[in-house]
Design an enzyme around this catalytic site. Structure first.
Site: not given
Length: 681
Positions: A531, A587
């Site tokens: 995030e 990621d």
């Protein structure tokens, strides 16, 4: 003839020479055997000599007890080179550390001594110690006395308005009694300590007081509000146990907390004192309370000479006595607060001092007071001592991002500085929004239930829509949560510059305070890192960072695309990685950030654990926890999902981390140990 005779020797002479040669060889062989035997014998002798001089096994009973302790606490199935903490303490139970265990054992020894019958000289220190202990253990007598002894103490101090019997005695007389007779220091702390300069003789020290509740600046605002509520409940209990009127108790308890809060505001952190070079000041007593009130550095509300003389009797003090003051500004502000209270709320000031005294004396009171104090300590421990693991985890991840931003090769210095500032200024929300009952009643006042569930359902829809419209028209100082607390969707709000992690996400199997840190960092930590990286998605888009090294950025993105394209997509018929570059970048960077934060944590915090019977090291468990977050069937993925398939979300980032291949011993060139790797974040 001479030559011929010299070459042709008689047969007897040749045989004698041959025998001599054999005898010489035999002698050498015998000597070698004897020498070897001597060496072997010497070695055996030396072995036994040194063996008898070396360490021998301890056969004493205490050694056997120690052996039992080691066997009971250690876990020899854990490889010591992998996790020596678990190897030594893997099965330890009871207290949290060896020092606490030792302290408890020492208390048990002392208790056994005090409970052993014995005869002592009348009036001796030993006899008084046993009598004191027996008096402490006579709970029947303590319960029968109830609050009577404490009420008597309060009367000696002038009483208080809560009980309806209050004599407005001199404030400094009460303070002097509290300090000298009861060891209670409500506004400051006075003690004997070494002089800051040689020869370090004992000198009176005046310092900030010790409060029953944690300091406000050391707690989050939400937690501190809970602490205040718990302390208010505790003070109400004390006043009620002493026979006070509930309404009057509530009023005095609230104002006592108000006084404490104001004293909090006067405190200066130790770091600020060090920066100002004012860790202590050497002054005289009359400088605190000068006869001529002209100095700004004074605290005239306190009769310092009288209070200190009574406290440190039999020392003989004078106005010119030198003392050490650790925070003169605090004493000045405290004195002004006391003077203000004496003019307007003298009875509240008295109640504040009595409340504090009751807390100090609670160990000597009946079980009701003791239970109230124990309950307060338990609540405070739950709110403060139990580590706010999720917030600590986020802080570690955020620090890792700030560090990584310094090494991003494609960023220019100005962009790097702005990025670091954005991370520093970022707010974080965890759990759920603040719950305010009064506001909730107002928000849902237009929801009408019945007569059917459908009508109730429709009323809820209309109310929700009206709230959305109304809230958009009203200014709001805080972030409005976009998801319910039970949801598992973390998100970043661009408008408020807030990242939100709802309580539903911070649950097993992603997170739990009792989990090994490897699990929390690998699972929840990587989610938090992902995030955070989404804050900078714009920089990765074409033209998103004109000042950056465009060539280096494009090269990193191309490397990322090639890296993911190298993996087979089982069960996936079509996949266009170009649509998912941002998610893949997040990621990959998130795993690297979480691992960096975890490794840093290992440097500063001892006692890492792992899961039993799994056969994984903490580092291996970290990667397993990351992959566990991604577990799902390929066929269940939403066609509108912008993330890569689960297999790629696991294999892509893991294969880009050299530590993964190292800890799992992947051979060079294996699928998850490629020869080339990418660096984007």
């Amino acid at each position: 003839m001479g030559t011929l005779w010299s070459q042709e020797r008689p047969p007897e002479e040749g045989q004698s020479t041959e025998q001599s040669r054999w005898w010489a060889m035999a002698r050498r062989l015998i000597m070698a055997v004897l020498l070897l035997g001597l060496l072997l014998g010497s070695s055996v002798l030396l072995f036994y000599i040194f063996r008898s001089c070396g360490p021998r096994p301890c056969e004493m009973p205490m050694c056997w007890h120690l052996l039992d302790h080691y066997l009971a606490s250690g876990n020899t199935s854990v490889a010591p080179c992998t996790d020596f903490f678990s190897f030594s303490c893997g099965k330890a139970k009871g207290t949290s550390n060896s020092f606490q265990a030792l302290a408890e054992e020492n208390k048990s020894r002392l208790r056994r001594i005090l409970e052993t019958p014995g005869s002592w000289h009348l009036g001796s220190g030993e006899e008084k110690a046993f009598q004191f202990y027996n008096s402490c253990m006579d709970t029947s007598a303590i319960e029968a006395a109830g609050a009577g002894p404490l009420r008597q103490v309060i009367e000696e101090l002038g009483g208080w308005r809560i009980s309806g019997n209050w004599t407005s005695l001199d404030f400094n007389r009460t303070l002097r009694l509290l300090m000298s007779q009861y060891g209670h220091f409500p506004f400051f702390r006075a003690y004997l300590g070494p002089h800051p300069h040689p020869p370090h003789t004992p000198v009176i020290q005046i310092d900030q007081p010790e409060f029953d509740i944690p300091l406000k600046q050391e707690q989050e605002q939400k937690i501190y509000a809970q602490i205040v509520r718990e302390y208010l409940t505790y003070l109400n209990q004390l006043g009620t146990l002493l026979g006070g009127d509930p309404d009057k108790v509530q009023e005095h308890a609230f104002l006592s907390i108000s006084i404490t809060s104001q004293l909090f505001q006067f405190l200066r952190p130790l770091g600020r004192q060090q920066a100002q070079g004012k860790l202590f000041q050497l002054i005289t007593i009359d400088q605190l309370q000068p006869l001529c009130p002209s100095s700004k550095e004074m605290a005239p509300a306190i009769d310092w000479l009288s209070c200190l003389q009574a406290t440190f009797t039999p020392m003989s003090l004078s106005p010119s006595q030198t003392i050490v003051v650790h925070d003169l500004d605090y004493l000045k502000d405290m004195s002004q607060l006391v003077e203000k209270q004496l003019l307007s709320h003298r009875d509240f000031l008295q109640s504040h001092m009595i409340f504090g005294l009751v807390g100090t004396l609670s160990p000597a009171l009946d079980s009701k007071f003791e239970e109230a104090h124990r309950s307060l300590n338990q609540k405070l421990w739950e709110l403060t001592e139990r580590p706010p693991v999720a917030m600590d985890l986020f802080t570690a991840i955020k620090d890792a991002l700030i560090t990584r931003l310094r090494r991003v090769p494609w960023m220019d210095e100005e962009t790097r500085k702005k990025a670091q500032d954005r991370v520093t200024q970022l707010q974080v929300k965890m759990g759920g929004p603040e719950w305010e009952p009064a506001l909730a009643r107002q928000k849902y006042s237009d929801v009408h239930l019945g007569p059917s569930f459908l009508q109730s359902f429709l009323s809820g829809i209309r109310s929700r829509q009206a709230r959305i419209v109304h809230s958009s028209l009203q200014p709001f100082l805080h972030h409005r949560w976009q998801v319910s607390p039970w949801r598992v969707d973390a998100y970043y709000s661009i408008t408020d510059h807030v990242v939100v992690f709802p309580a539903g996400l911070l649950q097993p199997p992603f997170f739990h305070p009792a989990y090994p840190r490897a699990v929390n960092f690998g699972a929840a930590g990587s989610i938090m890192a992902r995030e955070l990286l989404h804050i900078f998605d714009q920089l990765l888009l074409p033209g998103g960072c004109p000042a950056c090294d465009t060539h280096a950025l494009e090269g990193a993105l191309l490397c990322l695309e090639r890296h993911y394209a190298a993996f087979p997509l089982y069960g996936v018929t079509s996949f266009n990685s170009s649509h998912r570059v941002l998610e893949n970048a997040a990621d990959m960077g998130a795993l690297a950030m979480a691992l960096q934060a975890y490794n840093k944590m290992l440097l500063w915090h001892r006692g890492e654990t792992t899961l039993p019977n799994l056969g994984l090291t903490p580092q291996q468990l970290f990667f397993r926890s990351y992959a566990q977050v991604m577990c799902s069937k390929l066929s269940t993925q939403d066609s509108q999902d912008t993330h890569s398939p689960p297999t790629l979300r696991v294999h892509g980032p893991l294969s880009n981390i050299p530590a993964f291949a190292r800890h799992f011993h992947c051979p060079r060139g294996a699928l998850l140990n490629p020869s080339e790797r990418c660096q984007l974040w």
